[in-house]
Design an enzyme around this catalytic site. Sequence first.
Site: not given
Ligand code: PLP
Length: 364
Positions: A73, A192-194, A230, A317
Amino acid sequence: MPVADPIYLDNNATAPLRAEAVAAIHKAMGPPANPSSVHGFGRRARLLVEDARQSLGVLVGCRAQDVVFTSGGTEANNLALSGFSHVITSAIEHDSVLQAAPRASLLPVTGDGVVDLAALKQMVAAVPVEQRKQTIVSVMAANNETGVIQPLAEIVQIARDAGLATHSDMVQLLGKTHIDLEALGLDFASFSAHKIGGPTGVGALAVRPGQSLTSLLRGGGQEQGRRSGTENLLGITGFGAAATAAFGDVAHYREMARWRDAFEAEIGAARPDMVLFGADVPRLGNTSCLVVGDKPSETMVMALDIAGVAVSAGSACSSGKVTASHVLNAMGAGEKAAQAIRVSGGWQTRRQDFERLAQVLAGL
Ligand code: PLP
Protein backbone atom coordinates in the site's frame (compact mmCIF):
# COMPACT_ATOMS: atom_id res chain seq x y z
CA MET A 1 -5.98 -24.49 34.48
CA PRO A 2 -5.28 -24.51 30.72
CA VAL A 3 -4.10 -21.15 29.37
CA ALA A 4 -6.41 -19.90 26.61
CA ASP A 5 -4.86 -19.17 23.20
CA PRO A 6 -4.03 -15.51 22.76
CA ILE A 7 -6.61 -13.53 20.83
CA TYR A 8 -5.54 -11.38 17.92
CA LEU A 9 -7.52 -8.16 17.54
CA ASP A 10 -4.97 -6.06 15.63
CA ASN A 11 -6.01 -6.84 12.07
CA ASN A 12 -5.76 -3.24 10.87
CA ALA A 13 -2.01 -3.62 11.43
CA THR A 14 -1.92 -6.93 9.58
CA ALA A 15 -4.17 -9.96 9.27
CA PRO A 16 -3.08 -13.59 9.54
CA LEU A 17 -2.28 -15.30 6.26
CA ARG A 18 -5.26 -17.21 4.91
CA ALA A 19 -5.00 -20.92 4.16
CA GLU A 20 -6.05 -20.13 0.57
CA ALA A 21 -3.09 -17.77 0.17
CA VAL A 22 -0.69 -20.29 1.71
CA ALA A 23 -1.91 -23.01 -0.69
CA ALA A 24 -1.60 -20.75 -3.73
CA ILE A 25 1.91 -19.64 -2.73
CA HIS A 26 2.99 -23.26 -2.18
CA LYS A 27 1.69 -24.19 -5.60
CA ALA A 28 3.63 -21.37 -7.25
CA MET A 29 6.88 -22.09 -5.41
CA GLY A 30 9.73 -23.94 -6.98
CA PRO A 31 9.98 -23.71 -10.75
CA PRO A 32 11.82 -20.80 -12.33
CA ALA A 33 9.21 -18.12 -12.62
CA ASN A 34 9.96 -14.95 -14.50
CA PRO A 35 6.63 -13.95 -16.04
CA SER A 36 8.45 -12.09 -18.85
CA SER A 37 10.19 -15.24 -20.12
CA VAL A 38 8.69 -16.66 -23.28
CA HIS A 39 9.31 -20.34 -22.50
CA GLY A 40 6.84 -22.62 -20.74
CA PHE A 41 8.13 -21.79 -17.24
CA GLY A 42 7.67 -18.09 -17.90
CA ARG A 43 4.24 -18.58 -19.46
CA ARG A 44 3.10 -20.51 -16.39
CA ALA A 45 4.26 -17.69 -14.15
CA ARG A 46 2.52 -15.12 -16.39
CA LEU A 47 -0.75 -17.04 -16.07
CA LEU A 48 -0.50 -16.95 -12.28
CA VAL A 49 0.11 -13.19 -12.27
CA GLU A 50 -2.77 -12.53 -14.66
CA ASP A 51 -5.11 -14.77 -12.64
CA ALA A 52 -4.31 -12.74 -9.53
CA ARG A 53 -4.84 -9.48 -11.44
CA GLN A 54 -8.24 -10.75 -12.53
CA SER A 55 -9.19 -11.73 -8.95
CA LEU A 56 -8.32 -8.30 -7.56
CA GLY A 57 -10.09 -6.52 -10.44
CA VAL A 58 -13.26 -8.49 -9.71
CA LEU A 59 -13.05 -7.68 -5.98
CA VAL A 60 -12.73 -3.92 -6.53
CA GLY A 61 -14.83 -3.47 -9.67
CA CYS A 62 -12.21 -2.54 -12.24
CA ARG A 63 -10.72 -4.19 -15.32
CA ALA A 64 -7.82 -6.56 -14.68
CA GLN A 65 -5.57 -4.52 -16.99
CA ASP A 66 -6.07 -1.45 -14.80
CA VAL A 67 -4.38 -3.13 -11.81
CA VAL A 68 -0.67 -2.37 -11.28
CA PHE A 69 1.02 -4.63 -8.72
CA THR A 70 3.35 -2.89 -6.26
CA SER A 71 5.34 -3.75 -3.14
CA GLY A 72 2.43 -2.74 -0.91
CA GLY A 73 0.00 0.00 0.00
CA THR A 74 2.87 2.35 0.76
CA GLU A 75 4.27 2.14 -2.76
CA ALA A 76 0.80 2.34 -4.29
CA ASN A 77 0.15 5.60 -2.42
CA ASN A 78 3.53 7.04 -3.42
CA LEU A 79 3.00 5.97 -7.03
CA ALA A 80 -0.46 7.53 -7.28
CA LEU A 81 0.76 10.92 -6.09
CA SER A 82 4.08 10.96 -7.92
CA GLY A 83 2.88 12.73 -11.05
CA PHE A 84 1.25 15.69 -9.30
CA SER A 85 2.84 18.91 -8.13
CA HIS A 86 -0.06 19.84 -5.83
CA VAL A 87 -1.79 17.40 -3.48
CA ILE A 88 -4.91 18.13 -1.45
CA THR A 89 -5.25 15.49 1.24
CA SER A 90 -6.60 15.06 4.74
CA ALA A 91 -4.85 15.41 8.08
CA ILE A 92 -5.74 11.80 9.00
CA GLU A 93 -4.07 9.97 6.13
CA HIS A 94 -1.60 7.15 6.56
CA ASP A 95 2.02 8.34 6.67
CA SER A 96 2.63 6.86 3.23
CA VAL A 97 0.40 9.63 1.83
CA LEU A 98 1.48 12.40 4.21
CA GLN A 99 5.20 11.74 3.71
CA ALA A 100 4.81 11.29 -0.04
CA ALA A 101 3.33 14.80 -0.25
CA PRO A 102 5.04 16.85 2.46
CA ARG A 103 3.84 20.15 0.97
CA ALA A 104 0.24 19.01 0.58
CA SER A 105 -2.71 21.21 1.51
CA LEU A 106 -4.25 19.45 4.50
CA LEU A 107 -8.01 19.15 4.95
CA PRO A 108 -9.26 19.30 8.53
CA VAL A 109 -11.62 16.68 9.94
CA THR A 110 -14.57 16.95 12.30
CA GLY A 111 -14.40 15.73 15.90
CA ASP A 112 -15.80 12.44 14.60
CA GLY A 113 -12.95 12.07 12.12
CA VAL A 114 -14.84 12.86 8.91
CA VAL A 115 -13.20 15.04 6.27
CA ASP A 116 -14.67 18.54 6.24
CA LEU A 117 -16.41 18.81 2.86
CA ALA A 118 -16.91 22.58 3.13
CA ALA A 119 -13.14 22.99 3.54
CA LEU A 120 -12.59 20.70 0.55
CA LYS A 121 -14.89 22.83 -1.61
CA GLN A 122 -12.99 25.96 -0.60
CA MET A 123 -9.59 24.42 -1.24
CA VAL A 124 -10.65 23.07 -4.60
CA ALA A 125 -12.14 26.40 -5.65
CA ALA A 126 -8.86 28.13 -4.73
CA VAL A 127 -6.79 26.03 -7.16
CA PRO A 128 -5.89 28.29 -10.11
CA VAL A 129 -7.27 27.00 -13.40
CA GLU A 130 -3.79 26.58 -14.87
CA GLN A 131 -2.80 24.31 -11.93
CA ARG A 132 -5.79 22.00 -12.07
CA LYS A 133 -4.20 19.37 -14.27
CA GLN A 134 -1.30 18.98 -11.82
CA THR A 135 -3.54 18.79 -8.73
CA ILE A 136 -4.87 15.63 -7.13
CA VAL A 137 -7.30 15.16 -4.24
CA SER A 138 -6.31 12.15 -2.12
CA VAL A 139 -8.60 11.03 0.70
CA MET A 140 -8.56 7.60 2.30
CA ALA A 141 -11.71 5.46 2.12
CA ALA A 142 -11.57 4.35 5.77
CA ASN A 143 -9.20 5.35 8.52
CA ASN A 144 -6.87 2.70 9.92
CA GLU A 145 -7.07 3.99 13.50
CA THR A 146 -10.74 4.84 13.95
CA GLY A 147 -12.35 2.88 11.11
CA VAL A 148 -14.27 6.04 10.14
CA ILE A 149 -15.51 5.80 6.55
CA GLN A 150 -15.09 8.94 4.46
CA PRO A 151 -17.78 10.35 2.12
CA LEU A 152 -15.79 9.31 -0.92
CA ALA A 153 -18.52 9.65 -3.56
CA GLU A 154 -19.03 13.32 -2.60
CA ILE A 155 -15.29 13.94 -2.44
CA VAL A 156 -14.78 12.52 -5.93
CA GLN A 157 -17.68 14.58 -7.26
CA ILE A 158 -16.32 17.85 -5.81
CA ALA A 159 -12.85 17.19 -7.22
CA ARG A 160 -14.02 16.04 -10.63
CA ASP A 161 -16.38 19.00 -11.04
CA ALA A 162 -13.28 21.20 -10.76
CA GLY A 163 -11.28 19.03 -13.16
CA LEU A 164 -8.95 17.62 -10.47
CA ALA A 165 -7.67 14.05 -10.36
CA THR A 166 -8.63 11.81 -7.44
CA HIS A 167 -6.95 9.09 -5.40
CA SER A 168 -8.10 7.05 -2.44
CA ASP A 169 -6.09 4.88 -0.09
CA MET A 170 -8.54 1.97 0.12
CA VAL A 171 -6.21 -0.30 2.06
CA GLN A 172 -8.51 -0.61 5.08
CA LEU A 173 -11.78 -0.78 3.15
CA LEU A 174 -10.73 -3.67 0.94
CA GLY A 175 -12.74 -6.82 1.61
CA LYS A 176 -14.89 -5.18 4.27
CA THR A 177 -17.53 -3.56 2.09
CA HIS A 178 -18.41 -3.80 -1.58
CA ILE A 179 -16.09 -1.66 -3.74
CA ASP A 180 -17.06 -0.58 -7.25
CA LEU A 181 -14.25 1.55 -8.65
CA GLU A 182 -15.87 2.03 -12.01
CA ALA A 183 -19.00 3.50 -10.41
CA LEU A 184 -16.96 5.67 -8.03
CA GLY A 185 -14.98 7.24 -10.86
CA LEU A 186 -11.72 7.49 -8.91
CA ASP A 187 -8.54 7.94 -10.95
CA PHE A 188 -6.38 5.91 -8.56
CA ALA A 189 -7.03 3.51 -5.67
CA SER A 190 -4.46 1.81 -3.44
CA PHE A 191 -4.67 -1.66 -1.91
CA SER A 192 -2.51 -3.91 0.24
CA ALA A 193 -2.55 -7.72 0.41
CA HIS A 194 -1.66 -8.24 4.06
CA LYS A 195 -4.72 -6.47 5.41
CA ILE A 196 -6.99 -9.10 3.84
CA GLY A 197 -5.01 -12.23 4.66
CA GLY A 198 -2.50 -12.11 1.83
CA PRO A 199 1.26 -11.82 2.32
CA THR A 200 3.11 -8.64 3.32
CA GLY A 201 5.18 -6.82 0.71
CA VAL A 202 2.61 -6.78 -2.06
CA GLY A 203 -0.13 -4.36 -2.99
CA ALA A 204 -1.70 -2.74 -6.00
CA LEU A 205 -2.70 0.54 -7.54
CA ALA A 206 -5.83 0.57 -9.69
CA VAL A 207 -5.65 3.20 -12.41
CA ARG A 208 -8.73 4.46 -14.24
CA PRO A 209 -8.67 3.67 -17.98
CA GLY A 210 -7.13 6.56 -19.88
CA GLN A 211 -5.50 8.07 -16.79
CA SER A 212 -1.75 8.51 -17.17
CA LEU A 213 0.63 7.41 -14.45
CA THR A 214 4.15 8.64 -13.68
CA SER A 215 6.24 5.60 -12.74
CA LEU A 216 8.42 5.62 -9.67
CA LEU A 217 10.49 2.61 -10.67
CA ARG A 218 11.93 2.57 -14.15
CA GLY A 219 13.75 -0.30 -15.74
CA GLY A 220 12.53 -3.41 -17.49
CA GLY A 221 9.08 -2.01 -18.23
CA GLN A 222 7.03 -4.64 -16.40
CA GLU A 223 3.38 -3.90 -15.53
CA GLN A 224 2.91 -2.24 -18.94
CA GLY A 225 5.80 0.08 -18.22
CA ARG A 226 4.07 1.41 -15.11
CA ARG A 227 6.12 -0.41 -12.45
CA SER A 228 9.42 -1.95 -13.45
CA GLY A 229 10.98 -4.90 -11.66
CA THR A 230 10.46 -8.65 -12.03
CA GLU A 231 7.06 -9.38 -10.55
CA ASN A 232 6.81 -10.70 -6.97
CA LEU A 233 5.19 -13.90 -8.17
CA LEU A 234 4.67 -15.54 -4.78
CA GLY A 235 3.31 -12.36 -3.23
CA ILE A 236 1.03 -11.62 -6.16
CA THR A 237 -0.27 -15.20 -6.23
CA GLY A 238 -1.01 -15.03 -2.51
CA PHE A 239 -2.72 -11.65 -2.98
CA GLY A 240 -4.94 -13.06 -5.73
CA ALA A 241 -5.98 -16.04 -3.60
CA ALA A 242 -6.69 -13.77 -0.62
CA ALA A 243 -8.74 -11.46 -2.84
CA THR A 244 -10.87 -14.34 -4.05
CA ALA A 245 -11.38 -15.56 -0.48
CA ALA A 246 -12.16 -12.01 0.73
CA PHE A 247 -15.18 -11.93 -1.54
CA GLY A 248 -17.08 -13.87 1.09
CA ASP A 249 -16.12 -11.53 3.94
CA VAL A 250 -18.59 -8.67 3.57
CA ALA A 251 -21.36 -10.51 5.46
CA HIS A 252 -18.84 -11.53 8.13
CA TYR A 253 -17.89 -7.88 8.72
CA ARG A 254 -21.54 -6.85 8.83
CA GLU A 255 -22.04 -9.39 11.61
CA MET A 256 -18.84 -8.28 13.30
CA ALA A 257 -20.23 -4.74 13.56
CA ARG A 258 -22.87 -6.19 15.93
CA TRP A 259 -20.23 -7.95 18.08
CA ARG A 260 -18.17 -4.77 18.12
CA ASP A 261 -21.22 -2.66 19.06
CA ALA A 262 -22.11 -5.09 21.87
CA PHE A 263 -18.52 -4.89 23.14
CA GLU A 264 -18.61 -1.08 23.12
CA ALA A 265 -22.02 -1.02 24.84
CA GLU A 266 -20.75 -3.36 27.57
CA ILE A 267 -17.62 -1.33 28.23
CA GLY A 268 -19.60 1.92 28.08
CA ALA A 269 -22.04 0.61 30.70
CA ALA A 270 -19.25 -0.58 33.02
CA ARG A 271 -17.06 2.49 32.47
CA PRO A 272 -19.12 5.66 31.90
CA ASP A 273 -15.86 7.58 31.36
CA MET A 274 -15.22 5.61 28.15
CA VAL A 275 -14.42 7.76 25.12
CA LEU A 276 -15.28 6.24 21.76
CA PHE A 277 -13.88 7.80 18.59
CA GLY A 278 -16.13 8.06 15.55
CA ALA A 279 -19.09 6.66 17.48
CA ASP A 280 -21.73 8.65 15.62
CA VAL A 281 -20.55 8.31 12.03
CA PRO A 282 -20.23 5.37 9.60
CA ARG A 283 -17.34 3.13 10.63
CA LEU A 284 -15.81 -0.13 9.48
CA GLY A 285 -17.56 -2.98 11.29
CA ASN A 286 -14.29 -4.37 12.61
CA THR A 287 -12.74 -1.34 14.31
CA SER A 288 -13.12 0.27 17.70
CA CYS A 289 -10.88 3.09 18.87
CA LEU A 290 -11.48 3.93 22.51
CA VAL A 291 -10.11 5.25 25.77
CA VAL A 292 -10.90 3.46 29.03
CA GLY A 293 -9.39 5.08 32.09
CA ASP A 294 -6.41 7.41 32.02
CA LYS A 295 -3.41 5.16 31.47
CA PRO A 296 -1.14 5.73 28.45
CA SER A 297 -1.99 3.62 25.40
CA GLU A 298 1.20 1.54 25.67
CA THR A 299 0.40 0.55 29.27
CA MET A 300 -3.06 -0.60 28.19
CA VAL A 301 -1.70 -2.51 25.23
CA MET A 302 0.87 -4.27 27.42
CA ALA A 303 -1.69 -5.11 30.12
CA LEU A 304 -4.03 -6.58 27.50
CA ASP A 305 -1.16 -8.50 25.92
CA ILE A 306 -0.31 -10.06 29.28
CA ALA A 307 -3.98 -10.99 29.63
CA GLY A 308 -3.83 -12.70 26.23
CA VAL A 309 -5.41 -10.14 23.91
CA ALA A 310 -3.39 -8.38 21.18
CA VAL A 311 -4.62 -4.89 20.29
CA SER A 312 -2.65 -1.78 19.41
CA ALA A 313 -2.15 1.75 20.61
CA GLY A 314 -4.20 4.35 18.79
CA SER A 315 -1.37 4.93 16.40
CA ALA A 316 0.50 2.12 14.71
CA CYS A 317 4.09 2.00 15.82
CA SER A 318 6.12 1.36 12.73
CA SER A 319 9.46 1.23 14.50
CA GLY A 320 8.42 -0.09 17.89
CA LYS A 321 8.04 3.41 19.32
CA VAL A 322 4.53 4.69 19.84
CA THR A 323 3.87 8.39 19.32
CA ALA A 324 0.58 10.16 20.02
CA SER A 325 -1.76 9.57 17.14
CA HIS A 326 -1.82 12.32 14.49
CA VAL A 327 -5.28 11.09 13.56
CA LEU A 328 -6.74 11.56 17.03
CA ASN A 329 -4.90 14.86 17.38
CA ALA A 330 -6.52 16.08 14.16
CA MET A 331 -9.87 15.08 15.67
CA GLY A 332 -9.17 17.31 18.66
CA ALA A 333 -8.76 14.44 21.12
CA GLY A 334 -6.25 16.36 23.26
CA GLU A 335 -4.62 14.24 25.97
CA LYS A 336 -6.92 11.33 25.11
CA ALA A 337 -4.92 10.87 21.90
CA ALA A 338 -2.14 9.27 23.96
CA GLN A 339 -4.52 6.98 25.89
CA ALA A 340 -6.45 5.34 23.05
CA ILE A 341 -6.36 1.70 22.11
CA ARG A 342 -7.41 0.33 18.76
CA VAL A 343 -9.25 -2.96 18.51
CA SER A 344 -9.59 -4.44 15.04
CA GLY A 345 -11.12 -7.77 14.01
CA GLY A 346 -10.32 -9.67 10.85
CA TRP A 347 -11.45 -12.51 8.62
CA GLN A 348 -10.69 -15.06 11.38
CA THR A 349 -12.28 -13.12 14.29
CA ARG A 350 -15.19 -14.68 16.19
CA ARG A 351 -17.85 -13.21 18.43
CA GLN A 352 -16.18 -14.72 21.52
CA ASP A 353 -13.00 -12.73 20.78
CA PHE A 354 -14.84 -9.45 21.35
CA GLU A 355 -16.59 -10.98 24.39
CA ARG A 356 -13.28 -12.01 25.92
CA LEU A 357 -11.79 -8.58 25.31
CA ALA A 358 -14.77 -6.99 27.06
CA GLN A 359 -14.22 -9.25 30.10
CA VAL A 360 -10.50 -8.55 30.23
CA LEU A 361 -10.86 -4.79 29.72
CA ALA A 362 -13.53 -4.51 32.41
CA GLY A 363 -11.11 -6.11 34.87
CA LEU A 364 -8.15 -3.81 34.18
N1 PLP B 1 -2.61 2.81 4.07
C1 PLP B 1 -3.25 2.43 5.18
C2 PLP B 1 -4.56 3.08 5.53
C3 PLP B 1 -2.72 1.46 6.01
O1 PLP B 1 -3.36 1.10 7.12
C4 PLP B 1 -1.47 0.87 5.65
C5 PLP B 1 -0.83 -0.14 6.52
O2 PLP B 1 -0.62 0.07 7.69
C6 PLP B 1 -0.85 1.29 4.47
C7 PLP B 1 -1.45 2.27 3.70
C8 PLP B 1 0.47 0.74 4.03
O3 PLP B 1 0.34 -0.53 3.45
P1 PLP B 1 1.61 -1.50 3.36
O4 PLP B 1 1.89 -2.00 4.72
O5 PLP B 1 1.16 -2.60 2.41
O6 PLP B 1 2.72 -0.71 2.77
